[in-house]
Design an enzyme around this catalytic site. Sequence first.
Site, mmCIF file in Angstrom:
data_model
loop_
_atom_site.group_PDB
_atom_site.id
_atom_site.type_symbol
_atom_site.label_atom_id
_atom_site.label_comp_id
_atom_site.label_asym_id
_atom_site.label_seq_id
_atom_site.Cartn_x
_atom_site.Cartn_y
_atom_site.Cartn_z
ATOM 1 N N LYS A 244 43.879 42.265 35.880
ATOM 2 C CA LYS A 244 42.995 41.154 36.252
ATOM 3 C C LYS A 244 43.480 39.898 35.519
ATOM 4 O O LYS A 244 43.000 39.562 34.430
ATOM 5 C CB LYS A 244 41.552 41.528 35.862
ATOM 6 C CG LYS A 244 40.480 40.791 36.622
ATOM 7 C CD LYS A 244 39.142 41.490 36.455
ATOM 8 C CE LYS A 244 37.953 40.565 36.704
ATOM 9 N NZ LYS A 244 37.866 39.976 38.020
HETATM 10 N N1 PMP Z 1 38.521 42.932 43.472
HETATM 11 C C1 PMP Z 1 38.708 41.769 42.844
HETATM 12 C C2 PMP Z 1 39.826 40.882 43.274
HETATM 13 C C3 PMP Z 1 37.850 41.393 41.806
HETATM 14 O O1 PMP Z 1 38.025 40.231 41.178
HETATM 15 C C4 PMP Z 1 36.794 42.251 41.438
HETATM 16 C C5 PMP Z 1 35.841 41.858 40.344
HETATM 17 N N2 PMP Z 1 36.335 42.208 39.076
HETATM 18 C C6 PMP Z 1 36.652 43.466 42.123
HETATM 19 C C7 PMP Z 1 37.535 43.767 43.135
HETATM 20 C C8 PMP Z 1 35.572 44.438 41.772
HETATM 21 O O2 PMP Z 1 35.813 45.025 40.531
HETATM 22 P P1 PMP Z 1 34.630 45.554 39.618
HETATM 23 O O3 PMP Z 1 33.848 46.496 40.461
HETATM 24 O O4 PMP Z 1 35.297 46.224 38.504
HETATM 25 O O5 PMP Z 1 33.845 44.366 39.223
#
Ligand code: PMP
Length: 303
Positions: free
Chosen positions: A154
């Site tokens: 991320k």
């Molecule tokens: N995809 C992207 C591109 C994101 O930024 C997020 C948010 N973190 C998610 C999916 C969902 O991830 P999570 O369930 O861990 O928040």
Amino acid sequence: MKYAFFKGKIVPFAEAKISIMTHAFNYGTAVFEGIRAYWNQEQQQMYVLKNREHYERLQKSASAIKIKLAYSLEDMCRFTLELCKKNGYQEDIYIRPIAYKSQEKIGLGLTGIEDDFCIFVSPFGAYLDITKGIRVGISSWRRISDQSLPQGAKITGAYINSSLAKAEALEKGFDEAILLSPDGTVAEGSGENLYMVKNGELITPPLKEIILPGITRIAIMELAKQELGINTTERFIAKEELFSADELFFCGTGAQISPIIEVDKRKIKDGRVGPITKQLQDIYFKATRGDNPKYKSWVTPVY
Ligand code: PMP
């Protein structure tokens, strides 16, 4: 936003400032997380959702771009709880940890540059609608290939891709975008993963589709199996398949479970929130707000 964790301690938010010459600000060399904490009015308690899982992903993200974290997993989890407590909110909040190349330095590269870590928190309601359902458009922007960026990390700089897709969607009058992977199959939303319901089965794109390995994505899989007896199949989804889905929804820490009722102006089924999506929402919110003892391990009390 009364206090932040900055340069190793909790400080008033206004004092948590970085320089315009900071490497991460210039080159996008930072990794981050988005964590939710839910306020439970009856219990007068706040619960941080999947705290540890988020910091485990942060550690992986950090190592992907050679950021050295000065703190252990346990330290970071503890700082988060301390910061939530110090801020004293009695409403749902969003927690944003960032690990970043903190040196004031011109020049690319990732090694030999100082790193730091900070956290801020902010009151946060629903990011996307969770009741009526949202209208989405398939973006003309595709996800960035894993040949161009480390998969699964991320990284702040990578979010220009998400921002372009989201901006395009809003300009076209949609609520959110669906991005395709570089090879043209369905990947995810600009900041959330995607699920499809078809003939009573749950389907979601595999991690190979250049998607973020969402923590909510895994949580939904667990709830669907445990509570509804529904298995999830991870497989490629062709763009055309979306239009004949029984139900579609986004999931993510910010988005929670957000029902999709239209794709590119075409109604999904009868254009109403579907029954499986609704059931998953009910179970998810009980678990995340600390109201289901079976999922106590998902949440950590703040107060
Ligand atoms: N995809 C992207 C591109 C994101 O930024 C997020 C948010 N973190 C998610 C999916 C969902 O991830 P999570 O369930 O861990 O928040």
